[in-house]
Each structure stands twice: as C-alpha cells, then as structure tokens.
Design a protein around this motif. Structure first.
Motif, mmCIF file in Angstrom:
data_model
loop_
_atom_site.group_PDB
_atom_site.id
_atom_site.type_symbol
_atom_site.label_atom_id
_atom_site.label_comp_id
_atom_site.label_asym_id
_atom_site.label_seq_id
_atom_site.Cartn_x
_atom_site.Cartn_y
_atom_site.Cartn_z
ATOM 1 N N GLU A 39 0.858 -1.186 0.000
ATOM 2 C CA GLU A 39 0.000 0.000 0.000
ATOM 3 C C GLU A 39 0.895 1.237 0.000
ATOM 4 O OE1 GLU A 39 -3.095 -0.103 2.940
ATOM 5 O OE2 GLU A 39 -3.232 -2.269 2.757
ATOM 6 N N ASP A 40 0.651 2.127 -0.944
ATOM 7 C CA ASP A 40 1.498 3.311 -1.037
ATOM 8 C C ASP A 40 0.690 4.612 -1.062
ATOM 9 O OD1 ASP A 40 0.416 3.088 -3.545
ATOM 10 O OD2 ASP A 40 2.308 3.263 -4.626
ATOM 11 N N ILE A 41 -0.603 4.508 -0.812
ATOM 12 C CA ILE A 41 -1.452 5.705 -0.791
ATOM 13 C C ILE A 41 -2.029 5.847 0.614
ATOM 14 C CG2 ILE A 41 -3.593 6.726 -1.643
ATOM 15 C CD1 ILE A 41 -2.959 5.449 -4.347
ATOM 16 N N THR A 42 -1.954 7.063 1.133
ATOM 17 C CA THR A 42 -2.522 7.337 2.446
ATOM 18 C C THR A 42 -3.335 8.618 2.397
ATOM 19 O OG1 THR A 42 -2.050 7.629 4.803
ATOM 20 C CG2 THR A 42 -0.408 8.477 3.270
ATOM 21 N N ARG A 43 -4.483 8.567 3.040
ATOM 22 C CA ARG A 43 -5.410 9.715 3.058
ATOM 23 C C ARG A 43 -5.269 10.479 4.362
ATOM 24 N NH1 ARG A 43 -8.857 9.787 -0.969
ATOM 25 N NH2 ARG A 43 -9.221 7.897 -2.147
ATOM 26 N N CYS A 44 -5.520 11.762 4.288
ATOM 27 C CA CYS A 44 -5.574 12.594 5.483
ATOM 28 C C CYS A 44 -6.873 12.271 6.218
ATOM 29 C CB CYS A 44 -5.520 14.071 5.113
ATOM 30 S SG CYS A 44 -5.731 15.153 6.541
ATOM 31 N N PRO A 45 -6.804 12.095 7.542
ATOM 32 C CA PRO A 45 -8.028 11.792 8.278
ATOM 33 C C PRO A 45 -8.975 12.988 8.434
ATOM 34 C CG PRO A 45 -6.161 11.877 9.768
ATOM 35 C CD PRO A 45 -5.618 12.021 8.384
#
Length: 82
Positions: free
Chosen positions: A41-47
């Motif tokens: 996994e290389d995508i991360t979202r801002c909470p």
C-alpha cells in the motif's frame, strides 16, 4: 491524482503512532504504517480532509517477516462509549 508524491525519507517516524507521518496542508498528518508498506500500500489519506498522497519507497526495504510489534500482545486502552 494524489496531492503529492512523497519520498519515505521525507516522512517522519512516530513512535507514538507507530507510523510514518507527513504534514497535510489542513494541519493534520498523513500516516502510513510499516505493515501497510509491507502489503504494497502506497497511498494514504488525510483523516481530516479529502487529500491523499502517494508514498514513494523501495518495497524491498519493507519486505520480510512481520514486525516485532505484531508478535507482542496488544496494548489496547479501554474506551468509554456513551
């Protein structure tokens, strides 16, 4: 399209969160764990907002056995539900 491509070297390791973090323009932090990276996994979202980043890293650096953290009992805190 992601907000930005961020090199893992530009992110900061947080012992408290057990995750790599990177500041979001909204004031919160993007977060990605070592286990996420091991899984590819290389995508991360801002909470806190709709932005997300693509983390650029060498997958070989995170390949291998599961982290020691996963072999230890969970240190969960009780949560009161109202």
């Amino acid at each position: 399209m992601s907000y930005d491509d961020v090199e893992i070297e530009d992110m900061e390791w947080s012992e408290e969160l057990q995750a790599y973090t990177y500041p979001c323009p909204c004031g919160d932090l993007f977060q990605i764990t070592k286990d996420d990276l091991r899984l590819g996994e290389d995508i991360t979202r801002c909470p806190s907002c709709s932005l997300y980043i693509t983390v650029v890293y060498n997958a070989e650096d995170f390949a291998g056995s599961t982290s020691k953290m996963n072999l230890e009992p969970s240190k969960q805190q009780p949560v009161a539900v109202a």
